[in-house]
Design an enzyme around this catalytic site. Sequence first.
Site, PDB file in Angstrom:
ATOM      1  N   TYR A  84       0.985  -1.209   0.081  1.00 23.84           N
ATOM      2  CA  TYR A  84       0.127  -0.025  -0.176  1.00 23.84           C
ATOM      3  C   TYR A  84       0.861   1.318   0.107  1.00 23.84           C
ATOM      4  O   TYR A  84       2.243   1.061   0.348  1.00 23.84           O
ATOM      5  CB  TYR A  84      -0.992  -0.034   1.176  1.00 23.84           C
ATOM      6  CG  TYR A  84      -0.077   0.002   2.563  1.00 23.84           C
ATOM      7  CD1 TYR A  84       0.209   1.373   3.271  1.00 23.84           C
ATOM      8  CD2 TYR A  84       0.173  -1.008   3.248  1.00 23.84           C
ATOM      9  CE1 TYR A  84       0.647   1.567   4.412  1.00 23.84           C
ATOM     10  CE2 TYR A  84       1.144  -0.947   4.358  1.00 23.84           C
ATOM     11  CZ  TYR A  84       0.994   0.326   5.071  1.00 23.84           C
ATOM     12  OH  TYR A  84       1.766   0.439   6.111  1.00 23.84           O
ATOM     13  N   CYS A  85       0.377   2.302  -0.459  1.00 24.55           N
ATOM     14  CA  CYS A  85       0.869   3.692  -0.338  1.00 24.55           C
ATOM     15  C   CYS A  85       0.006   4.641  -0.135  1.00 24.55           C
ATOM     16  O   CYS A  85      -1.333   4.434   0.243  1.00 24.55           O
ATOM     17  CB  CYS A  85       1.796   3.983  -1.672  1.00 24.55           C
ATOM     18  SG  CYS A  85       0.823   3.832  -3.217  1.00 24.55           S
ATOM     19  N   THR A  86       0.057   5.900  -0.596  1.00 27.31           N
ATOM     20  CA  THR A  86      -0.742   6.937  -0.105  1.00 27.31           C
ATOM     21  C   THR A  86      -2.066   6.910  -1.079  1.00 27.31           C
ATOM     22  O   THR A  86      -3.115   7.153  -0.733  1.00 27.31           O
ATOM     23  CB  THR A  86      -0.121   8.461  -0.176  1.00 27.31           C
ATOM     24  OG1 THR A  86       1.265   8.448   0.291  1.00 27.31           O
ATOM     25  CG2 THR A  86      -0.954   9.674   0.174  1.00 27.31           C
ATOM     26  N   ILE A 118      -4.017   4.511   0.825  1.00 29.93           N
ATOM     27  CA  ILE A 118      -4.628   4.886   2.232  1.00 29.93           C
ATOM     28  C   ILE A 118      -5.571   5.885   2.126  1.00 29.93           C
ATOM     29  O   ILE A 118      -6.502   5.732   2.911  1.00 29.93           O
ATOM     30  CB  ILE A 118      -3.467   5.442   3.113  1.00 29.93           C
ATOM     31  CG1 ILE A 118      -2.456   4.409   3.043  1.00 29.93           C
ATOM     32  CG2 ILE A 118      -3.763   5.611   4.421  1.00 29.93           C
ATOM     33  CD1 ILE A 118      -0.659   5.108   3.422  1.00 29.93           C
ATOM     34  N   GLY A 121      -2.143   4.817  -4.350  1.00 26.23           N
ATOM     35  CA  GLY A 121      -2.160   3.777  -4.803  1.00 26.23           C
ATOM     36  C   GLY A 121      -1.099   3.825  -6.129  1.00 26.23           C
ATOM     37  O   GLY A 121      -0.933   2.616  -6.712  1.00 26.23           O
TER      38      GLY A 121
END
Length: 465
Positions: free
Chosen positions: A319-321, A348, A323
């Site tokens: 996951y990241c901020t 997120i 996508g």
Amino acid sequence: MLSSPVLRCIAASVRMLFSCSSHLSPNPNPSLHRTMKAATEASRTPHLSLFSNPMVPNSNSSSQAFPQSITLSKCFSVTLSPVVVSEDSEVQSRDSLVVVSFYKFADFPDHADLRKPLKALCEELRVSGGIILAPEGINGSICGTRESVERVLEFIQTDDRLKGLRQIESPVSPEEEAIHHGHSNSSPLAAGEDAPFRWDHVRVKLKKEIVSLGMPTVSPTKRVGKYVSPRDWNALISDPDVVVIDVRNDYETRIGRFKGAVDPYTTAFREFPSWVEDQFQLAEPDGQHSQVEANDSNGSPKKQAEVQGEKMPPRVAMYCTGGIRCEKASSFLLSKGFKEVYHLEGGILKYLEEVPETESLWEGECFVFDKRVSVDHGLAQGTFKLCYGCKKPVSDADMEAPEWEYGVSCPYCYSSKSNEEKERARARQRQFETWGIIGGPDKGRRPTVKKDDSERCENQLSNSV
């Protein structure tokens, strides 16, 4: 008592006058500033009577008339013709500001042809922010009225290769709206040229990648991991056989991450491939635990969570901020032989928007690359501020540390900055305090001053050098 739409119109007029006056002198009229603030607050409070006028009846009708004249201060008076304002929530919504982050991986070799028309359209519609164009697609974050932002996104998607942009919309606070329109004298110094909320300012850049992994040949258009919706994410990462990896940078993971996630402690996304190759070495004996150590900003060792079992786990979730990074990282892992790779769709931000806090496995706040600095559940603005020396998040406790100096340094960058760098930052800070906000129509030029103010301004400048 005036209705809230009337007060909003009054506040808008006051803000316009305040904006004009702020360019006449580096020290705007304090009474006007206070009046503007009161008008703005009143416009958000339906039952606050800011201006009483016997001509305006107190009724529950959907439309009321403006007063003929409003005195704002000893120096300013606004005369308004009677106007009937109708409460139309849809129109108000169209006029409110929104922030939309978007991206799309695509085969886009002629990306440079889009730069000039896209920048011209954003400037025409007063849409601000930053957009990156590359052979692998488009990535951006823009701010403007809903109608303006939608027109920009529609224009981008007139190219069939860019249709189906992955988008995340975020609300705009009143403070951010003030910065966007250039009405704030507290615009942060060196907040980042690509950050939204810089009115009449947009950057459209040409780069090799829309997100810098340092490997342009890795392309999610050819192969990519499996998207997992925010609603299904909890079940996936709760599986003990799934290794959850946070692909963001160390200053982002420091303020929040998913429970049990592995933190590579990378300082840039470009370091992720090296970390993977070091972390998952097949030559090591089976059954051993792998553990990566790194040094924090004070030079002390810190350890990440252990990755149990096989060196190349059967299932990986990332996951990241928003996508985009984990989508590209999933393509990289698949190219290295990983079999089952998942990533959080929308990142997120989408998770915090859709998953109730009572069901959430997220811990802390999420760093964002604009002047909000961090957001919490429901995308509400978080508690962190930004160190403009290193552009990393700082807490209230960090700002109590001896290494903290506004606009210069914080506990995370103090030791890495030379005395010369700190002095240059102090000089920029003094310049900012002397001449006001950065950006707006007078960016890069001395403010226009009246003759009786010229001597005072010259003294201010000499003192700041």
